[in-house]
Design an enzyme around this catalytic site. Sequence first.
Site, PDB file in Angstrom:
ATOM      1  N   GLY A 108       0.805  -1.223   0.000  1.00 43.69           N
ATOM      2  CA  GLY A 108       0.000   0.000   0.000  1.00 43.69           C
ATOM      3  C   GLY A 108       0.840   1.275   0.000  1.00 43.69           C
ATOM      4  N   ASN A 109       2.013   1.234   0.669  1.00 42.14           N
ATOM      5  CA  ASN A 109       2.853   2.430   0.756  1.00 42.14           C
ATOM      6  C   ASN A 109       3.334   2.913  -0.602  1.00 42.14           C
ATOM      7  OD1 ASN A 109       3.021   2.628   3.657  1.00 42.14           O
ATOM      8  ND2 ASN A 109       4.061   0.670   3.508  1.00 42.14           N
ATOM      9  N   LYS A 144     -10.014  -7.899  11.140  1.00 41.04           N
ATOM     10  CA  LYS A 144      -9.398  -6.821  10.338  1.00 41.04           C
ATOM     11  C   LYS A 144     -10.274  -5.563  10.386  1.00 41.04           C
ATOM     12  CE  LYS A 144      -6.694  -5.362   6.932  1.00 41.04           C
ATOM     13  NZ  LYS A 144      -5.336  -4.963   7.196  1.00 41.04           N
ATOM     14  N   LYS A 192       3.936 -11.834   4.736  1.00 41.26           N
ATOM     15  CA  LYS A 192       4.907 -11.911   3.637  1.00 41.26           C
ATOM     16  C   LYS A 192       5.762 -13.170   3.763  1.00 41.26           C
ATOM     17  CE  LYS A 192       5.330  -6.917   3.475  1.00 41.26           C
ATOM     18  NZ  LYS A 192       4.179  -6.676   2.605  1.00 41.26           N
TER      19      LYS A 192
HETATM   20  P1  ADP Z   1       2.865  -3.530   2.828  1.00 38.00           P
HETATM   21  O1  ADP Z   1       1.852  -2.460   2.615  1.00 38.00           O
HETATM   22  O2  ADP Z   1       4.013  -3.430   1.882  1.00 38.00           O
HETATM   23  O3  ADP Z   1       2.284  -4.905   2.923  1.00 38.00           O
HETATM   24  P2  ADP Z   1       3.322  -3.683   5.704  1.00 38.00           P
HETATM   25  O4  ADP Z   1       3.249  -2.459   6.551  1.00 38.00           O
HETATM   26  O5  ADP Z   1       2.206  -4.648   5.793  1.00 38.00           O
HETATM   27  O6  ADP Z   1       3.566  -3.171   4.217  1.00 38.00           O
HETATM   28  O7  ADP Z   1       4.671  -4.489   6.011  1.00 38.00           O
HETATM   29  C1  ADP Z   1       5.919  -3.827   5.969  1.00 38.00           C
HETATM   30  C2  ADP Z   1       6.329  -3.352   7.368  1.00 38.00           C
HETATM   31  O8  ADP Z   1       6.639  -4.456   8.198  1.00 38.00           O
HETATM   32  C3  ADP Z   1       7.572  -2.502   7.416  1.00 38.00           C
HETATM   33  O9  ADP Z   1       7.283  -1.153   7.260  1.00 38.00           O
HETATM   34  C4  ADP Z   1       8.162  -2.818   8.799  1.00 38.00           C
HETATM   35  O10 ADP Z   1       8.024  -1.726   9.667  1.00 38.00           O
HETATM   36  C5  ADP Z   1       7.331  -3.950   9.328  1.00 38.00           C
HETATM   37  N1  ADP Z   1       8.054  -5.052   9.950  1.00 38.00           N
HETATM   38  C6  ADP Z   1       7.591  -5.724  11.019  1.00 38.00           C
HETATM   39  N2  ADP Z   1       8.434  -6.707  11.357  1.00 38.00           N
HETATM   40  C7  ADP Z   1       9.456  -6.666  10.496  1.00 38.00           C
HETATM   41  C8  ADP Z   1      10.643  -7.451  10.356  1.00 38.00           C
HETATM   42  N3  ADP Z   1      10.906  -8.480  11.149  1.00 38.00           N
HETATM   43  N4  ADP Z   1      11.488  -7.118   9.351  1.00 38.00           N
HETATM   44  C9  ADP Z   1      11.225  -6.090   8.539  1.00 38.00           C
HETATM   45  N5  ADP Z   1      10.107  -5.316   8.621  1.00 38.00           N
HETATM   46  C10 ADP Z   1       9.228  -5.599   9.587  1.00 38.00           C
HETATM   47 MG    MG Z   2       0.855  -5.525   4.481  1.00 38.06          MG
END
Ligand code: ADP
Ligand code: MG
Length: 320
Positions: free
Chosen positions: A16-17, A134, A282
């Site tokens: 989303g970012n 959610k 992920k």
């Molecule tokens: P997206 O919209 O890309 O799915 P998310 O916010 O769901 O993004 O996931 C990415 C975020 O996960 C990063 O911004 C980071 O802050 C967070 N994060 C949490 N745990 C971890 C980790 N172990 N390693 C890296 N990032 C992490």
């Molecule tokens: Mg996400």
Amino acid sequence: MEACKLMTTAVVAIGGNAILRKGQLPTMENQMENLRNTCRHIALMVHEGYGVTLSHGNGPQVGDILLQNEAAKDEIPPMPLDVCVAESQGLVGYLFQQSMTEELEARGLERTVPCMLTRAIVDESDAAFSAPSKPIGPYYTAVEARTLERTKGWAMREDRARGGWRRVVPSPRPIGIVEAGPISRLVGGGSDLVIAAGGGGIPVVRRGGRLVGVEAVVDKDLASACLAKGIQADELIMLTDVDGAYLDHGTPRERPLREITTDEAERHLREGHFPPGSMGPKVEAAIDFVRSGGRRALITRPELLHTALSSKAGTQIQDR
Ligand code: ADP
Ligand code: MG
């Protein structure tokens, strides 16, 4: 007979970012500007001969559609959540079509970029349906929340930090992608960039031989893994706003993971290094994809995509 597969195929899931940053006004201009940066890197991938199926998140966009529904509810009947997800696929998909076409043309690649409305099948007996988790849509007062619980049967949860109540919906696991066949034929048949499975797909269940839309949302990373399996893609690439997955993320002891096996990933997941709402899905998606025969899964940021493809950045999850 299946067409001979010459190119490497990948599902590239975009967070989303990449579409709208926190705090940014959701104008079309802002979203297009953000997309341009991401699309530039994906165009390079296509230029190098990858067949790409691009999937994307829809959090802010579907949130705004729900707000619009709420604001106009006295004049236009609000649409159910599956319809709102479909709307968001069209909205974000179109922005990607425009942006990707421009970036491909900038590299001398004349391409039509098709976008497939995509449904994700979920199981009606998934435990998530009895434990909605959610939060989505607008904030309500406690009185409004109670009315919505009674009149619409919504599950509502208080968000103390924001001082309001929100609807919570189930987030069941995707078990299949209805349009996997046509998507795979598009990628193998000359369209080397297809947009699909936006926002985790439109959630549907099988009921008496029919596919019925349900009030739920599917995680976009898990849906992307499901799609990647369904079209037998070689790679699953998840682009987000961090270089890769870290151990002890956000602490002074944090360290990046570069190349790990699915067993190692699973162990770190169990030890709690990857939270459920962000890095967790992920890593789960990566494990699922690689264990189902995928060559490798990658987690990185768009700017590092090129370096990560040659295994010099990001987190690579593979078993050989
Ligand atoms: P997206 O919209 O890309 O799915 P998310 O916010 O769901 O993004 O996931 C990415 C975020 O996960 C990063 O911004 C980071 O802050 C967070 N994060 C949490 N745990 C971890 C980790 N172990 N390693 C890296 N990032 C992490
Ligand atoms: Mg996400």
